[in-house]
Design an enzyme around this catalytic site. Sequence first.
Site, mmCIF file in Angstrom:
data_model
loop_
_atom_site.group_PDB
_atom_site.id
_atom_site.type_symbol
_atom_site.label_atom_id
_atom_site.label_comp_id
_atom_site.label_asym_id
_atom_site.label_seq_id
_atom_site.Cartn_x
_atom_site.Cartn_y
_atom_site.Cartn_z
ATOM 1 C CG HIS A 59 -2.380 -1.042 1.713
ATOM 2 N ND1 HIS A 59 -2.822 -1.170 0.210
ATOM 3 C CD2 HIS A 59 -2.022 -2.870 2.073
ATOM 4 C CE1 HIS A 59 -3.967 -2.631 1.057
ATOM 5 N NE2 HIS A 59 -2.596 -2.850 1.609
ATOM 6 C CG HIS A 221 -5.970 -6.408 1.940
ATOM 7 N ND1 HIS A 221 -7.183 -7.040 2.490
ATOM 8 C CD2 HIS A 221 -5.587 -5.692 2.559
ATOM 9 C CE1 HIS A 221 -6.380 -6.498 3.611
ATOM 10 N NE2 HIS A 221 -5.743 -5.450 3.664
#
Length: 335
Positions: A59, A221
């Site tokens: 991320h 995700h």
Amino acid sequence: MPKAKKIINRQEDIVQQTISGYVRYQQDRIHQIPGTQVLVRNRLDQGKVGIIMGYGAGHEPDAIGYLGSNYMDAQAIGGLFAAPGPFPIYEALKAADTGAGSLILISNCAGDVLNAKMALEMAEEDGVKAKGILLGGTNVADPYTGRREDRRMGVALFETKMISGYAGLGHSLDEVIAFGDFVLDNVRAITIGIRPGTSPSTGDVMYDLPDDEITLGAGGHGEAGADNIPMCTSRELAEKVLEMILNDKPFVPGDELSFIVNGTGGTTMMELLIFYNDVWDILEKKGYKIFKPIVGTLSTIQESSGIVLDVCRMASEEMKKTWMLPTDCTAFPKL
């Protein structure tokens, strides 16, 4: 379908080499605890509640980019899109404690919740003062049940920045948690997916999405959202998701709102600024006051194209103050 191209070495080394590169880049400010994937600020504020987070890799700049003054004190980094285990979280909790205890900000994902709980139990057994607060309940794409644990979060920068800043003002551990609860109650968010990213581990596309559709409520995700809508203009999209957000709280015209337009990795700054401009314009036309919104690529899902929109009601002067506190972390933009 061809595999995605990534500039990496061995797949099994992706996370550690990412961490190593960032530590070298910021070696005057942070260090890595040997034998762990835990990063800690070099100069901690003594007697302040330590703020940590356990977060999966993939991320970036989240989570490594938010270590700094008036922000995170330590970070436990997990695998790609996977929560760190309880031991590194425990190490981060210990490292961040300078006498007032530590607080872990917990992403509302099953692995994060479970491992944070175990780490807190380890801390209690060893006499380490530590507590946690769940970052969830804000994603309006999930059904509202009144329980924070039943909804995911958005990009969560309002929550993490304000909670961290409040700790930096010298408040106790319980006071910081109470303030965090207050902030969470004033945030609503949604994730918009335009094009999926690809997994660095497999090279595969994370989900299927027709070229002429947008997915609403995409997962952090790389999961597809629960509802797809036809491709539309930025203005039409902003109208659609703001209606969902404003009706959920509900916010009231006259409220002072801030918002975050976050690109998920493959969204150009051109697109983000157009959408940012539309959100600002719509909120003003609906009678809301605007307070210091931000825009940028702040938390990614690899190279996926999309936007995370967070809207926050500035319900107190302390919320404004903590949002505006300066930080030297690399990822948070200047206000």
